[in-house]
Design a protein around this motif. Structure first.
Motif, short mmCIF file in Angstrom:
data_model
loop_
_atom_site.label_atom_id
_atom_site.label_comp_id
_atom_site.label_asym_id
_atom_site.label_seq_id
_atom_site.Cartn_x
_atom_site.Cartn_y
_atom_site.Cartn_z
N CYS A 16 -14.27 -48.17 -43.60
CA CYS A 16 -13.36 -49.24 -43.54
C CYS A 16 -13.12 -50.06 -44.95
O CYS A 16 -12.09 -50.45 -45.22
CB CYS A 16 -13.65 -50.46 -42.40
SG CYS A 16 -13.40 -49.83 -40.78
N SER A 19 -10.96 -47.69 -46.80
CA SER A 19 -9.71 -47.72 -46.44
C SER A 19 -8.94 -48.90 -46.60
O SER A 19 -7.89 -49.04 -47.14
CB SER A 19 -9.57 -47.02 -45.03
OG SER A 19 -9.26 -48.01 -44.10
N VAL A 20 -9.51 -49.99 -46.13
CA VAL A 20 -8.99 -51.48 -46.33
C VAL A 20 -8.79 -51.89 -47.66
O VAL A 20 -8.04 -52.23 -48.10
CB VAL A 20 -9.40 -52.29 -45.15
CG1 VAL A 20 -8.91 -53.77 -45.37
CG2 VAL A 20 -9.15 -51.96 -43.87
N THR A 23 -7.15 -48.49 -50.08
CA THR A 23 -5.91 -47.71 -49.92
C THR A 23 -4.76 -48.83 -49.45
O THR A 23 -3.82 -48.69 -49.99
CB THR A 23 -6.23 -46.62 -49.03
OG1 THR A 23 -7.39 -45.84 -49.26
CG2 THR A 23 -5.14 -45.81 -48.58
N VAL A 24 -5.13 -49.24 -48.27
CA VAL A 24 -4.21 -50.19 -47.60
C VAL A 24 -3.66 -51.25 -48.53
O VAL A 24 -2.36 -51.54 -48.71
CB VAL A 24 -4.62 -50.63 -46.28
CG1 VAL A 24 -3.61 -51.61 -45.43
CG2 VAL A 24 -5.03 -49.51 -45.42
N GLN A 28 0.34 -51.77 -50.12
CA GLN A 28 1.25 -52.56 -49.72
C GLN A 28 1.55 -53.50 -50.78
O GLN A 28 2.58 -54.03 -51.21
CB GLN A 28 0.42 -53.50 -48.67
CG GLN A 28 0.51 -52.83 -47.37
CD GLN A 28 -0.27 -53.37 -46.12
OE1 GLN A 28 -1.15 -54.30 -46.41
NE2 GLN A 28 -0.11 -53.12 -44.92
N PHE A 128 1.52 -48.24 -41.12
CA PHE A 128 1.41 -49.47 -41.86
C PHE A 128 2.03 -50.52 -41.41
O PHE A 128 2.07 -51.74 -41.96
CB PHE A 128 2.07 -49.23 -43.38
CG PHE A 128 1.23 -48.41 -44.22
CD1 PHE A 128 0.10 -48.79 -44.81
CD2 PHE A 128 1.45 -46.87 -44.51
CE1 PHE A 128 -0.81 -48.18 -45.57
CE2 PHE A 128 0.59 -46.41 -45.02
CZ PHE A 128 -0.49 -46.68 -45.74
N GLU A 131 -0.67 -50.77 -37.94
CA GLU A 131 -2.03 -50.00 -38.19
C GLU A 131 -2.71 -49.46 -36.93
O GLU A 131 -3.73 -49.39 -36.97
CB GLU A 131 -2.84 -51.23 -39.00
CG GLU A 131 -2.45 -51.73 -40.28
CD GLU A 131 -3.34 -52.49 -40.84
OE1 GLU A 131 -4.75 -52.46 -40.68
OE2 GLU A 131 -2.92 -53.24 -41.63
N LEU A 134 -5.07 -46.38 -37.45
CA LEU A 134 -5.40 -46.29 -38.65
C LEU A 134 -6.97 -46.53 -38.89
O LEU A 134 -7.66 -46.05 -39.50
CB LEU A 134 -4.62 -47.30 -39.74
CG LEU A 134 -4.64 -47.19 -41.21
CD1 LEU A 134 -4.42 -45.77 -41.70
CD2 LEU A 134 -4.14 -48.40 -41.88
N THR A 136 -8.08 -49.91 -39.04
CA THR A 136 -8.38 -51.00 -39.52
C THR A 136 -8.44 -52.36 -38.55
O THR A 136 -9.11 -53.19 -39.06
CB THR A 136 -7.58 -51.48 -40.76
OG1 THR A 136 -6.28 -51.08 -40.30
CG2 THR A 136 -7.73 -50.40 -41.78
#
Length: 182
Positions: A16, A19-20, A23-24, A28, A128, A131, A134, A136
């Motif tokens: 997490c 990823s958070v 990546t995320v 964004q 996206f 989520e 995903l 998250t």
């Protein structure tokens, strides 16, 4: 705790963070910087990044309670405002809605792979947008104080419904309303 495995909890937490935290947020922020820079050429993408850090740092550094306080006020207001404005746009253009809906049905059934293309694009956008899937959302859901975990699961499911059915459908209809019919 639910699995009774501290090791798998650590693996999930590590994934997490990547990823958070990387990546995320990067995707964004990059999207927002691109839109702002294209709209206002005097604003460089790095300026958008700095502005986002300055806006969010006090909230994030304030800890979980600060994030929760801001989120529980801002997120519902954003969704409500968006749905109301979208509803207004759709009502103003109500005479064009039959054309838009027929375009959707024609594109869905009129081309080879139309249904599969719609599903694939919907899943991509949904990752996206809300989520779901995903991985998250458990971060936020896990911090909630509820009588039973199922109650939080239902709340999270309702959020996915509102985003996908109301917000994304309204967005798609507005985009198609803005498209030239000829």
């Amino acid at each position: 705790n639910g699995l009774g495995s501290r090791a798998w909890g650590a693996v999930f937490a590590g994934l997490c963070i990547v990823s958070v935290g990387v990546t995320v947020v990067m995707v964004q922020t990059n999207s927002l910087a691109g839109v702002v820079s294209a709209t206002v050429p005097e604003v460089a993408p790095w300026m958008v990044g700095v502005a986002l850090v300055l806006l969010t740092a006090p909230i994030v550094l304030g800890g979980l309670k600060s994030v929760a306080r801001v989120t529980e006020v801002v997120a519902p207001l954003m969704a409500l405002a968006y749905v109301l404005v979208a509803l207004l746009v759709l009502l103003i253009n109500i005479d064009e809605l039959p054309r838009v809906l027929s375009e959707i049905v024609r594109a869905l059934f009129g081309t080879a792979g139309g249904i599969m293309a719609a599903v694939l694009n919907g899943v991509r956008r949904g990752l996206f947008s809300n989520e779901a899937g995903l991985g998250t959302v458990p971060n936020a859901a896990g911090t909630a104080t509820v009588a039973h975990p199922v109650r939080q699961g239902l709340i999270q499911s309702f959020g996915v419904f509102v985003d996908t059915i109301l917000v994304c459908t309204a967005t798609g209809l507005i985009i198609l309303l803005a498209a030239d019919p000829y």
